[in-house]
Design an enzyme around this catalytic site. Sequence first.
Site, PDB file in Angstrom:
ATOM      1  N   GLU A   1     152.391  12.733 155.570  1.00 22.22           N
ATOM      2  CA  GLU A   1     152.319  11.533 155.652  1.00 22.22           C
ATOM      3  C   GLU A   1     153.670  11.106 156.138  1.00 22.22           C
ATOM      4  O   GLU A   1     154.585  11.641 156.186  1.00 22.22           O
ATOM      5  CB  GLU A   1     152.555  11.387 153.714  1.00 22.22           C
ATOM      6  CG  GLU A   1     153.626   9.946 152.971  1.00 22.22           C
ATOM      7  CD  GLU A   1     153.952   9.931 151.632  1.00 22.22           C
ATOM      8  OE1 GLU A   1     154.895   9.435 151.185  1.00 22.22           O
ATOM      9  OE2 GLU A   1     153.270  10.745 150.823  1.00 22.22           O
TER      10      GLU A   1
ATOM     11  N   ASP B   1     163.572   3.920 149.088  1.00 28.34           N
ATOM     12  CA  ASP B   1     163.021   4.034 149.669  1.00 28.34           C
ATOM     13  C   ASP B   1     164.322   4.817 149.672  1.00 28.34           C
ATOM     14  O   ASP B   1     165.469   3.789 149.718  1.00 28.34           O
ATOM     15  CB  ASP B   1     163.443   4.541 151.221  1.00 28.34           C
ATOM     16  CG  ASP B   1     162.515   4.776 152.002  1.00 28.34           C
ATOM     17  OD1 ASP B   1     161.388   4.853 151.545  1.00 28.34           O
ATOM     18  OD2 ASP B   1     161.567   4.035 152.733  1.00 28.34           O
TER      19      ASP B   1
END
EC number: 4.2.1.20
Length: 273
Positions: free
Chosen positions: A55, A66
């Site tokens: 990924e 994130d």
Amino acid sequence: MNAGISGLALQRAAAEGRKALVAYYPVGYPDVPGSLDVLRALCGEGDEPGADLIEIGLPYSDPVMDGVVIQRAGTRALERGVRTCDVFAAVETVASTGTTPVVMTYWNLVDRYGVDAFARDLRSAGGAGLITPDLVPDEASDWFAASDAHGLDRIFLVSPSSSDERIAATAAACRGWLYATAVMGVTGTREQSSSMAPDLVASIRALAPEVLVGVGLGISNGDQAAAVAQFADAAIVGSAFVKQVLNAEEAGDASDLTGLRTLLSDLVAGVRR
């Protein structure tokens, strides 16, 4: 569910009597060439197996999903000049090893590049599809058209807060597999696997029994990967890998991938227990 290209990696793992490992890493950190070295290492080297699916993250200036580790790496990548087009070189690098690459990106970057153009260039580079954390199927008409036109997988996300209706609709919209976020909140390593993950996957299995499910957010070692492998088709690991390269850079040599390789070996063993 159509397993697409990326789902075949999960199915191949199942055919071997194990679960799959999905490894996340952002292009551009510590720099673009250095990130390509990391990606090659994550694919496995020599007789040492690596991740089943890679990924590739595309750094973004406002990464709402994130955690601190990936934000730090992404910020450094942006400061060092990473560009959207660099993700296609990363995809080519992974594809050249025989490992399947997908891209994880915030939708604004695709939109600015041009949805059809991004899909075209991703497929041309050997990419299998996109993971889109901030794009829901209801707002993805352009992506549906482009992914169909270029034969790319659509990997959407569900979380412990998703309703049954949302889970069913999202699973139906996917091609490849479904990304189940095991915890509420941002990415990052955690001491223990989420207790919500098994219940979320059970709900997915009940609502969409044919769907392949990868579980991510918080997995940082082989024991946690083995625990996730008891109920999911794939364990997704990101921050733990990025942290190894951050540690190496802070120790004076970002090209030292010893820690990353050790972690990879532990996780590969974990999904094979």
